[in-house]
Scaffold this motif. Structure first.
Motif, PDB file in Angstrom:
ATOM      1  N   GLN A   1       0.493  -1.056   0.337  1.00  0.00           N
ATOM      2  CA  GLN A   1       0.299  -0.189  -0.049  1.00  0.00           C
ATOM      3  C   GLN A   1       0.986   1.546   0.072  1.00  0.00           C
ATOM      4  OE1 GLN A   1      -3.383   0.049   2.951  1.00  0.00           O
ATOM      5  NE2 GLN A   1      -2.566  -1.610   3.728  1.00  0.00           N
ATOM      6  N   MET A   2       1.853   1.756   0.159  1.00  0.00           N
ATOM      7  CA  MET A   2       3.046   1.982   0.343  1.00  0.00           C
ATOM      8  C   MET A   2       4.698   1.502   0.572  1.00  0.00           C
ATOM      9  SD  MET A   2       3.774   4.243   3.472  1.00  0.00           S
ATOM     10  CE  MET A   2       4.813   3.632   4.388  1.00  0.00           C
ATOM     11  N   THR A   3       5.340   2.458   0.151  1.00  0.00           N
ATOM     12  CA  THR A   3       6.536   2.135  -1.063  1.00  0.00           C
ATOM     13  C   THR A   3       7.920   2.393  -0.005  1.00  0.00           C
ATOM     14  OG1 THR A   3       7.015   3.987  -2.493  1.00  0.00           O
ATOM     15  CG2 THR A   3       6.478   2.178  -3.556  1.00  0.00           C
ATOM     16  N   ASP A   4       7.657   3.191   1.035  1.00  0.00           N
ATOM     17  CA  ASP A   4       9.250   4.033   1.598  1.00  0.00           C
ATOM     18  C   ASP A   4       8.325   3.367   3.180  1.00  0.00           C
ATOM     19  OD1 ASP A   4       9.378   4.168  -1.233  1.00  0.00           O
ATOM     20  OD2 ASP A   4       9.980   6.362  -0.753  1.00  0.00           O
ATOM     21  N   ARG A   5       9.523   3.427   3.873  1.00  0.00           N
ATOM     22  CA  ARG A   5       8.828   3.718   5.831  1.00  0.00           C
ATOM     23  C   ARG A   5      10.111   5.000   5.671  1.00  0.00           C
ATOM     24  NH1 ARG A   5      12.123  -1.598   7.314  1.00  0.00           N
ATOM     25  NH2 ARG A   5      10.696  -3.251   5.834  1.00  0.00           N
ATOM     26  N   ALA A   6       9.723   6.159   6.259  1.00  0.00           N
ATOM     27  CA  ALA A   6      10.407   7.648   6.798  1.00  0.00           C
ATOM     28  C   ALA A   6      10.073   7.581   7.991  1.00  0.00           C
ATOM     29  CB  ALA A   6       9.034   7.846   5.347  1.00  0.00           C
ATOM     30  N   HIS A   7       9.978   6.700   8.752  1.00  0.00           N
ATOM     31  CA  HIS A   7      10.537   6.794  10.098  1.00  0.00           C
ATOM     32  C   HIS A   7      11.416   8.538  10.532  1.00  0.00           C
ATOM     33  CE1 HIS A   7       9.503   7.692  14.268  1.00  0.00           C
ATOM     34  NE2 HIS A   7      11.280   7.237  14.118  1.00  0.00           N
ATOM     35  N   ALA A   8      12.346   8.126   9.815  1.00  0.00           N
ATOM     36  CA  ALA A   8      13.281   9.547   9.964  1.00  0.00           C
ATOM     37  C   ALA A   8      13.302  10.700   9.534  1.00  0.00           C
ATOM     38  CB  ALA A   8      14.849   8.604   9.754  1.00  0.00           C
TER      39      ALA A   8
ATOM     40  N   PHE B   1       2.938  12.161   6.167  1.00  0.00           N
ATOM     41  CA  PHE B   1       3.814  13.136   5.666  1.00  0.00           C
ATOM     42  C   PHE B   1       3.379  14.370   6.151  1.00  0.00           C
ATOM     43  CE2 PHE B   1       6.047  16.311   3.333  1.00  0.00           C
ATOM     44  CZ  PHE B   1       8.009  16.003   3.711  1.00  0.00           C
ATOM     45  N   PRO B   2       4.670  14.742   7.415  1.00  0.00           N
ATOM     46  CA  PRO B   2       3.951  15.258   8.177  1.00  0.00           C
ATOM     47  C   PRO B   2       4.142  16.555   7.739  1.00  0.00           C
ATOM     48  CG  PRO B   2       6.275  14.915   9.199  1.00  0.00           C
ATOM     49  CD  PRO B   2       5.579  14.040   7.787  1.00  0.00           C
ATOM     50  N   ILE B   3       3.405  17.798   6.843  1.00  0.00           N
ATOM     51  CA  ILE B   3       3.623  18.977   5.678  1.00  0.00           C
ATOM     52  C   ILE B   3       2.775  19.908   6.617  1.00  0.00           C
ATOM     53  CG2 ILE B   3       1.307  18.415   4.393  1.00  0.00           C
ATOM     54  CD1 ILE B   3       4.100  19.538   2.354  1.00  0.00           C
TER      55      ILE B   3
ATOM     56  N   ALA C   1       3.164  20.401   9.865  1.00  0.00           N
ATOM     57  CA  ALA C   1       4.859  20.973  10.684  1.00  0.00           C
ATOM     58  C   ALA C   1       6.061  21.394   9.302  1.00  0.00           C
ATOM     59  CB  ALA C   1       5.671  19.839  11.418  1.00  0.00           C
ATOM     60  N   ALA C   2       6.190  21.054   7.899  1.00  0.00           N
ATOM     61  CA  ALA C   2       6.981  21.681   7.517  1.00  0.00           C
ATOM     62  C   ALA C   2       6.367  23.010   6.729  1.00  0.00           C
ATOM     63  CB  ALA C   2       7.134  20.633   6.673  1.00  0.00           C
ATOM     64  N   PHE C   3       5.681  23.064   6.539  1.00  0.00           N
ATOM     65  CA  PHE C   3       4.452  24.126   6.282  1.00  0.00           C
ATOM     66  C   PHE C   3       4.647  25.459   7.711  1.00  0.00           C
ATOM     67  CE2 PHE C   3       1.719  27.530   5.665  1.00  0.00           C
ATOM     68  CZ  PHE C   3       1.548  28.250   4.204  1.00  0.00           C
ATOM     69  N   GLY C   4       4.375  25.235   8.398  1.00  0.00           N
ATOM     70  CA  GLY C   4       3.833  25.701   9.950  1.00  0.00           C
ATOM     71  C   GLY C   4       5.266  26.910  10.243  1.00  0.00           C
ATOM     72  N   LYS C   5       6.487  25.653   9.919  1.00  0.00           N
ATOM     73  CA  LYS C   5       7.832  25.953  10.236  1.00  0.00           C
ATOM     74  C   LYS C   5       8.846  26.547   9.204  1.00  0.00           C
ATOM     75  CE  LYS C   5       8.745  22.202  12.049  1.00  0.00           C
ATOM     76  NZ  LYS C   5      10.186  21.126  13.523  1.00  0.00           N
ATOM     77  N   ALA C   6       7.529  26.850   8.249  1.00  0.00           N
ATOM     78  CA  ALA C   6       9.113  27.390   6.831  1.00  0.00           C
ATOM     79  C   ALA C   6      10.233  26.458   6.618  1.00  0.00           C
ATOM     80  CB  ALA C   6       8.882  28.232   7.205  1.00  0.00           C
ATOM     81  N   LEU C   7      10.189  25.291   6.216  1.00  0.00           N
ATOM     82  CA  LEU C   7      11.392  24.430   5.830  1.00  0.00           C
ATOM     83  C   LEU C   7      11.738  24.472   4.302  1.00  0.00           C
ATOM     84  CD1 LEU C   7      10.774  20.938   8.055  1.00  0.00           C
ATOM     85  CD2 LEU C   7      11.737  23.743   9.216  1.00  0.00           C
ATOM     86  N   THR C   8      12.646  24.436   4.298  1.00  0.00           N
ATOM     87  CA  THR C   8      13.158  24.649   3.068  1.00  0.00           C
ATOM     88  C   THR C   8      13.700  22.064   2.921  1.00  0.00           C
ATOM     89  OG1 THR C   8      13.909  26.119   3.247  1.00  0.00           O
ATOM     90  CG2 THR C   8      15.242  25.118   1.158  1.00  0.00           C
ATOM     91  N   PHE C   9      13.472  22.052   1.707  1.00  0.00           N
ATOM     92  CA  PHE C   9      13.695  20.483   1.193  1.00  0.00           C
ATOM     93  C   PHE C   9      15.053  20.521   0.825  1.00  0.00           C
ATOM     94  CE2 PHE C   9      10.098  20.271   3.972  1.00  0.00           C
ATOM     95  CZ  PHE C   9      10.594  18.868   4.481  1.00  0.00           C
TER      96      PHE C   9
ATOM     97  N   ILE D   1      11.595  16.427  10.517  1.00  0.00           N
ATOM     98  CA  ILE D   1      10.866  17.473  10.137  1.00  0.00           C
ATOM     99  C   ILE D   1      10.685  17.934  10.925  1.00  0.00           C
ATOM    100  CG2 ILE D   1       8.888  18.631   9.263  1.00  0.00           C
ATOM    101  CD1 ILE D   1       9.366  16.140   6.952  1.00  0.00           C
ATOM    102  N   LEU D   2      10.263  16.683  12.268  1.00  0.00           N
ATOM    103  CA  LEU D   2       9.836  17.159  14.052  1.00  0.00           C
ATOM    104  C   LEU D   2      10.758  18.286  14.393  1.00  0.00           C
ATOM    105  CD1 LEU D   2       7.279  17.217  15.708  1.00  0.00           C
ATOM    106  CD2 LEU D   2       8.558  15.125  17.188  1.00  0.00           C
ATOM    107  N   CYS D   3      12.153  17.732  14.411  1.00  0.00           N
ATOM    108  CA  CYS D   3      13.216  18.187  15.294  1.00  0.00           C
ATOM    109  C   CYS D   3      14.131  19.368  14.332  1.00  0.00           C
ATOM    110  CB  CYS D   3      14.357  16.991  15.257  1.00  0.00           C
ATOM    111  SG  CYS D   3      13.602  16.236  16.429  1.00  0.00           S
ATOM    112  N   CYS D   4      13.861  19.887  13.379  1.00  0.00           N
ATOM    113  CA  CYS D   4      13.899  20.602  12.615  1.00  0.00           C
ATOM    114  C   CYS D   4      13.818  22.258  13.223  1.00  0.00           C
ATOM    115  CB  CYS D   4      14.213  21.080  11.116  1.00  0.00           C
ATOM    116  SG  CYS D   4      15.009  22.110   9.954  1.00  0.00           S
ATOM    117  N   SER D   5      14.485  23.390  13.269  1.00  0.00           N
ATOM    118  CA  SER D   5      13.944  24.470  14.022  1.00  0.00           C
ATOM    119  C   SER D   5      13.345  25.216  12.709  1.00  0.00           C
ATOM    120  CB  SER D   5      15.049  25.306  14.467  1.00  0.00           C
ATOM    121  OG  SER D   5      15.512  26.344  14.119  1.00  0.00           O
TER     122      SER D   5
END
Ligand code: NAD
Ligand code: ZN
Ligand code: ZN
Length: 392
Positions: A287-294, A321-323, A325-333, A299-303
């Motif tokens: 149902q899914m291909t990748d395990r994304a725990h790390a 995928f914690p989009i 959190a990424a959006f709320g903290k204005a992260l760059t990937f 993302i949670l641990c990035c300032s």
């Protein structure tokens, strides 16, 4: 010739294949003198990479001596029989838009399976050695001989006086760790956190320190890998003992690191963690291909305002995928396969001038015939295995 050959998940054997020859004027054939097993090879060993076929030759970290060279590779690449060369795992035509921009892993010309990959990804990226029939179906380098396509622009000469082991990792994991740090814009005084103390995480650590980082946390649960990270200037966080988030909050007085690097990729584990259990069920039932725990944890641990850099390989789709959190903290990937040759000159200087000795993580050496056993040893982290080098 003998070569490490795919027969199915968990079933790599050393088989006899016909010796490769020149098929195109830009080809070279090399006799492999050293080759390594990479965490990316484990994704095939563990059955995460689609479009593998029985009989495929594995391996993409290798170097050797030119045996035969096509006329264009000789003329344009200054290659001749007897030259000692390193082969980057990303095959580069040297002249497309991307290659001219030194973004070699995005090469438009080197992937013979471009159409197939484009139907999955929207566009295809470069051909890779020994990495499935989505990436060109090229024979890999865990073999006695390899045909190198686009050899005039897909090699690097080895300077005199340097041993194979000093330079072998320039074909992949050293530039991969370096690109992870550069993508995270690591610089003087930075605080960085790296998930995964495997070969890529360890080279990312060394690279962050070379680029001037002040503190580099390294998260894993394998004691000897954490110990090696500590010995080389990292601050280990044993995720089996403490939650990385709690440890990082504590160590940064609540600021969290502004640069985080996921050097784990799609086979992250995490016993007893609820999202990991879901990932295992969903990947096992297709149902899914990748395990994304790390990745989720990084993302949670990035300032806030920080950069998330992914050298770890992802191959398909993930959920949870914690989009937000990424959006709320204005992260760059930033992510992708490594543009190996973009980085090799500067890294060769670091080696030559003694700022790094890339052999620090080699724990196991063997012959090609030992490869099937050493794959298991490396995957299961038996016998404190961190990096395997094979000499055909
Ligand atoms: N981008 C590229 O071009 C490129 C090149 C080479 C390798 N890679 C990828 O980099 C990744 C690492 O490669 P490697 O050779 O170091 O592999 P590896 O398997 O030896 O190392 C992975 C490490 O991650 C640790 N780990 C697993 N789950 C974790 C979690 N939840 N939190 C923290 N650590 C965890 C493991 O214990 C292990 O030490 C792989 O995905 C590989 O495919 C990418
Ligand atoms: Zn690799
Ligand atoms: Zn190209």
């Amino acid at each position: 010739m003998r070569a490490v050959t795919y027969h199915g998940t968990g079933d790599f054997r050393v088989d006899t294949h016909p010796d490769p020859g020149i098929e195109h004027p830009r080809d070279a054939v090399i006799r492999v003198t050293s080759t390594a097993i990479c965490g990316s090879d484990l994704h095939m060993f563990d059955g995460f990479i689609p479009e593998m076929r029985k009989g495929d030759i594995i391996g993409h970290e290798f170097m050797g001596i030119v045996e035969d060279v096509g006329p264009d590779a000789a003329a344009n690449g200054d290659l001749k029989k007897g030259d000692r060369i390193l082969i980057p795992f990303t095959i580069a035509c040297g002249s497309c838009l991307w290659c001219r921009n030194e973004e070699y892993s995005l090469c438009d010309e080197s992937n013979r399976d471009a159409e197939k990959l484009a139907t999955l990804n929207g566009q295809a990226s470069a051909g890779l050695f020994g990495y499935s029939h989505l990436y060109g179906g090229y024979d890999g380098g865990q073999a006695e001989y390899v045909r190198v396509p686009f050899a005039d622009t897909t090699h690097m000469k080895v300077p005199d006086g340097m041993s194979d082991e000093q330079v072998l990792f320039l074909t992949d994991i050293f530039p991969t760790g370096w690109q992870a740090a550069v993508n995270a814009e690591v610089g003087s005084g930075d605080t960085v956190a790296i998930w995964g103390a495997g070969p890529v995480g360890l080279f990312a650590l060394k690279s962050c320190l070379l680029l001037g980082a002040d503190r580099v946390f390294v998260i894993d649960d394998v004691p000897e890998r954490l110990a090696l990270a500590a010995q080389h200037g990292g601050i280990p966080i044993d995720r089996s003992q403490i939650k990385p988030y709690d440890a990082l909050m504590d160590a940064t007085q609540g600021r969290l690191p502004g640069k985080v690097i996921d050097a784990v990729g799609l086979e992250a584990h995490g016993a007893g963690v609820i999202d990991t259990v879901h990932d295992r069920v969903k990947t096992a039932t297709m149902q899914m291909t990748d395990r994304a725990h790390a990745l989720r944890e990084a993302i949670l641990c990035c300032s806030k305002g920080g950069i998330v850099s992914l050298p770890g390989v992802y191959a398909g789709i993930v959920d949870k995928f914690p989009i937000g959190a990424a959006f709320g903290k204005a992260l760059t990937f930033r992510m992708g396969q490594t543009h190996v040759l973009q980085h090799t000159d500067v890294l060769l200087d670091h080696i030559r001038e003694g700022r790094i000795d890339p052999t620090f993580l080699i724990t196991h050496r063997g012959r090609l015939a030992d490869a099937p056993d050493l794959y298991e040893t490396f995957r299961d982290k038996k016998d404190d295995c961190i990096k395997v080098v094979l000499t055909p």
